[in-house]
Write an enzyme that holds these catalytic residues in place. Structure first.
Site, PDB file in Angstrom:
ATOM      1  N   HIS A 170      13.066  64.344  76.008  1.00 11.48           N
ATOM      2  CA  HIS A 170      13.597  65.551  75.859  1.00 11.48           C
ATOM      3  C   HIS A 170      14.856  65.678  74.669  1.00 11.48           C
ATOM      4  CE1 HIS A 170      11.949  66.844  79.841  1.00 11.48           C
ATOM      5  NE2 HIS A 170      12.332  65.346  80.051  1.00 11.48           N
ATOM      6  N   SER A 205      22.733  68.111  46.818  1.00 11.53           N
ATOM      7  CA  SER A 205      22.874  69.467  46.837  1.00 11.53           C
ATOM      8  C   SER A 205      23.469  70.124  45.772  1.00 11.53           C
ATOM      9  CB  SER A 205      23.675  69.916  48.060  1.00 11.53           C
ATOM     10  OG  SER A 205      24.267  70.974  47.884  1.00 11.53           O
ATOM     11  N   LYS A 250      26.536  65.833  50.059  1.00  9.76           N
ATOM     12  CA  LYS A 250      25.291  65.988  50.977  1.00  9.76           C
ATOM     13  C   LYS A 250      23.973  65.099  50.310  1.00  9.76           C
ATOM     14  CE  LYS A 250      23.475  69.216  53.240  1.00  9.76           C
ATOM     15  NZ  LYS A 250      22.746  70.582  53.623  1.00  9.76           N
ATOM     16  N   GLU A 281      11.055  66.499  54.805  1.00  9.28           N
ATOM     17  CA  GLU A 281      10.960  67.911  55.063  1.00  9.28           C
ATOM     18  C   GLU A 281       9.638  68.189  54.442  1.00  9.28           C
ATOM     19  OE1 GLU A 281      15.106  70.063  55.242  1.00  9.28           O
ATOM     20  OE2 GLU A 281      14.963  68.206  53.352  1.00  9.28           O
TER      21      GLU A 281
END
Ligand code: ARG
Length: 467
Positions: free
Chosen positions: A166, A287, A293, A300
């Site tokens: 979970h 970024s 970042k 992705e």
């Protein structure tokens, strides 16, 4: 390789006999497949060479015509490979583009190549050959990905990390064990690929339009020449079957799902909050506005490619589901789905192999996280069963009270003083602290397939011998 997209109203060169005028521009646009099936040029030419050789061997065409045909086809192959071939949309597809060029090159002998075959068995052959090669490539790429995981697993057979259910901390495991879970997944994908290669290893050529042919062809000869195990056994099925393409897409969809789960884990692990791994610059981006970042873009995109692959599978299943036997032109829509999915799958496997090999694993962060969240609670319960003779259900209850106490004190189980533990159950001794560390927890799980380093190493050896 320029596309000829001119809308000339001339009669079609190949089946012009029955048609007074050429196809309407819209008809040409919807009908033509050359824009994508030119990808099959090498398979088409290979198939035609095998077919012509067989025709001559069987005395259906002369040896002289066969030589001209084979020579012409080889010329076309080098023309296409070197970019000196002009594809024409009026000629619809790769089969007619090649045949028309052959006629220009060698004259009337070209007209004999299409004896005892149809574009229906021709396209079934070309596409099968293409999918077979793609499956073989996929098999190799999966082997590379498995190898990357085996190396990381070996390196981290003892590195402790939290195991999750979970996505909540469950029990400590090793990072090596977690890597080996992916070896199992991609190992199954590879087994499916091998099975699919076996399934499709039958030659369609010679089924002709749908009924076979009256010419004395030798389908076993062409099957052998093209590297197939044997010819297909039913000519109707042969020209209407696209199971091999659907199997490829199903395998790609399952492998894509695995790759996407891995991508998701990498996205989570590489957040500053988790900090389990750091991606190499090669597989991340910065970024444009936030200098701190480092984004896991490749992961992705792998996660997103799954959408395209699933879409292709559903598209082809839908294209095929209502078709009466045998061939229908609907089936021309099979190729783009497979080509697109193949490209996505190859890219996804390559990107993941690179990421797995390159990422830096932060074992200290993993270990710290492994110990938090009362991950050794099951070990305490097991100790109570083993050392204090409690039934597991009672041990579970006692452990629950210990966890609640630790929670209220804001400490780990191992940080509870013995007096606290004994207040919960008098049979607890200081020996219990031996099992409350994450290393002890992991080392104790020696059951076959369990997370103990010794067991992980056994599984690595098993896969090394098969990779
Ligand atoms: N371009 C066609 C395809 O991809 C080739 C087969 C055409 N056969 C036919 N009977 N029109 O399916």
């Amino acid at each position: 390789m320029a596309d000829d997209t001119t809308d000339t109203k001339s009669s079609n060169q190949m089946w012009g006999g029955r048609f007074a005028s050429g196809p309407d521009a819209i008809m040409e646009e919807i009908n033509a497949s050359i824009g994508f099936d030119k990808k099959l040029f090498a398979q088409d030419i290979r198939g035609s060479i095998a077919h012509a050789t067989m025709l001559a061997h069987q005395g259906i065409i002369s040896a002289d015509d066969k030589d001209k045909i084979v020579h012409g086809l080889n010329t076309i192959l080098s023309e296409i490979e070197s970019g000196n071939f002009e594809f024409s949309r009026q000629l619809e597809d790769i089969h007619m583009n090649v045949e028309a060029r052959l006629a220009t090159l060698i004259g009337p002998a070209a007209g004999r190549l299409h004896t005892a075959r149809s574009r229906n068995d021709q396209v079934a052959l070309d596409f099968r050959l293409w999918v077979k090669e793609e499956l073989e490539k996929t098999e190799q790429m999966l082997t590379g990905l498995i190898a990357a995981f085996l190396d990381r697993a070996e390196e981290h057979a003892e590195s402790v990390m939290p195991g999750f259910t979970h996505l909540q901390t469950a029990q400590p495991v090793t990072f090596g064990h977690h890597c080996m879970a992916y070896v199992e997944m991609f190992g199954r994908d590879r087994a499916r690929v091998r099975h699919a290669i076996e399934h499709l290893d039958e030659s369609p050529i010679g089924a002709a339009a749908l009924a076979g042919t009256g010419y004395p062809i030798d389908r076993h000869m062409t099957a052998k020449a093209l590297g197939f195990r044997e010819p297909t056994r039913n000519s109707i099925d042969t020209v209407s079957d696209r199971d091999f393409a659907i199997e490829f897409l199903s395998i790609a969809a399952i492998a894509g799902m695995h790759l996407s789960r891995l991508a998701e884990e990498i996205v989570i692990w590489s957040t500053p909050q988790f900090g389990f791994v750091r991606l190499s610059d090669a597989f991340s981006t910065g970024s444009s506005i936030m200098p701190q970042k480092k984004n896991p873009d490749a992961a992705e995109l792998v996660r997103a490619k799954t959408g395209r692959i699933n879409g292709s599978l559903v598209a082809l299943l839908t294209i095929m589901k209502g078709l009466p036997l045998a061939y229908s032109k609907d089936m021309q829509e099979d190729k783009e789905q497979v080509f697109d999915a193949a490209e996505s799958l190859e890219l996804a496997i390559a990107a993941m192999t690179g990421m797995v090999r390159d990422m830096t694993v932060n074992t200290a962060r993993m270990k710290a996280a492994a110990g938090s969240g009362y991950s050794t609670a099951t070990d305490l319960a097991d100790w109570l069963v083993r050392e204090a003779g409690l039934p597991f259900r009672d041990a579970h209850h006692v452990t629950g009270r210990a966890v609640a106490l630790a929670e209220s004190k804001g400490c780990d189980l191992a940080e509870l003083p013995l007096s606290d533990l004994q207040a919960i159950h008098p049979d607890i001794t200081d020996k219990v602290y031996d099992v409350l560390t994450v290393e002890a927890s992991v080392a104790s799980r020696k059951s076959f397939g369990g997370t103990a380093p010794s067991e992980v190493r056994r599984q690595i050896a098993f896969w090394r011998a098969r990779n």
